[in-house]
Design an enzyme around this catalytic site. Sequence first.
Site, PDB file in Angstrom:
ATOM      1  N   GLU A  81       0.816  -1.215   0.000  1.00 50.02           N
ATOM      2  CA  GLU A  81       0.000   0.000   0.000  1.00 50.02           C
ATOM      3  C   GLU A  81       0.850   1.267   0.000  1.00 50.02           C
ATOM      4  OE1 GLU A  81      -3.095   0.417  -0.393  1.00 50.02           O
ATOM      5  OE2 GLU A  81      -4.030  -1.529   0.004  1.00 50.02           O
ATOM      6  N   GLU A 112       6.488 -21.707   8.502  1.00 53.77           N
ATOM      7  CA  GLU A 112       6.786 -20.876   9.673  1.00 53.77           C
ATOM      8  C   GLU A 112       7.807 -21.511  10.612  1.00 53.77           C
ATOM      9  OE1 GLU A 112       3.768 -21.671  13.241  1.00 53.77           O
ATOM     10  OE2 GLU A 112       2.823 -20.618  11.567  1.00 53.77           O
TER      11      GLU A 112
END
Length: 295
Positions: A81, A112
């Site tokens: 963004e 992870e």
Amino acid sequence: MNHLTTETRNIQTMHLDEMNLSDALKTMNQEDQLVPKAIEPVIPNLTKVIESAIQRFNNGGRIIYIGAGTSGRLGVLDAAECVPTFNVSPNDIIGIIAGGQKAMTVAIEGAEDDAEQGAQDLKNIHLQSKDIVVGISASGRTPYVKGALVYANKMNAETVALSCNVHSDISKNSNHVLEINVGPEVLTGSTRLKSGTAQKLVLNMISTMTMIGVGKVYDNLMVDLRPTNQKLIHRSIRIIQDVCDLNHQEAIELYEKSDHNIKIAIVMHLCSTTQQDARLRLKQNNGVIKQAINT
């Protein structure tokens, strides 16, 4: 993991499956309202993080978010963004997620848990000492994030641990600690909920305040946005109209004369100068409008 707040059962939702829908929604909403207040205690630490980010960004460093699952996705989202909002390069603010871009939409099993890959992913972008790395992990114990932060420290990069548990493992491997204690989740262990909301709010603060600090904002206006669509073109013209106190047509004409650059347009008008001079003033003042107009 039993000692982790994010894995503890929430006493307000012990019988969540038996609640009527309206009561369940009200309870969830009440729990969500705890999140902003939970951030308040870390604002002093957050201030130091942002001061460091501004300094490093101005010296050519990058802001790098790294995480797994929801935490990784939020980092990628915030970084993405910033490109249209503040007209920065995708290489200036980077989001890295365990498992790569595919993990944005599909869970990558075991990603992870790979500490070595966390370090490798930072090596792949050629991490430098002038960069700042924000490791994001709701539990504060994700091996992928720990591995990344350990490597970042070895490279003398600035490191930040953003988690939702106190005394987290990743905090031990970081220069700055941001532990947001949002309490147990409505749905036990589902850290995409309050923990994810807290992380998003903190990332909003890091990116927004850093970009203000490097001159991407005038008053509360996005004067360095990239006008890549009609909505942003219209917003650019409205900003010029507002700051320069012009009518709509005058703002359009100034926007055209400035080569579609809001900052240049504002400096041109407020200093009654040419595009070339406005561009030079901005360059000499690191793009900060208020400094450029007082030069």
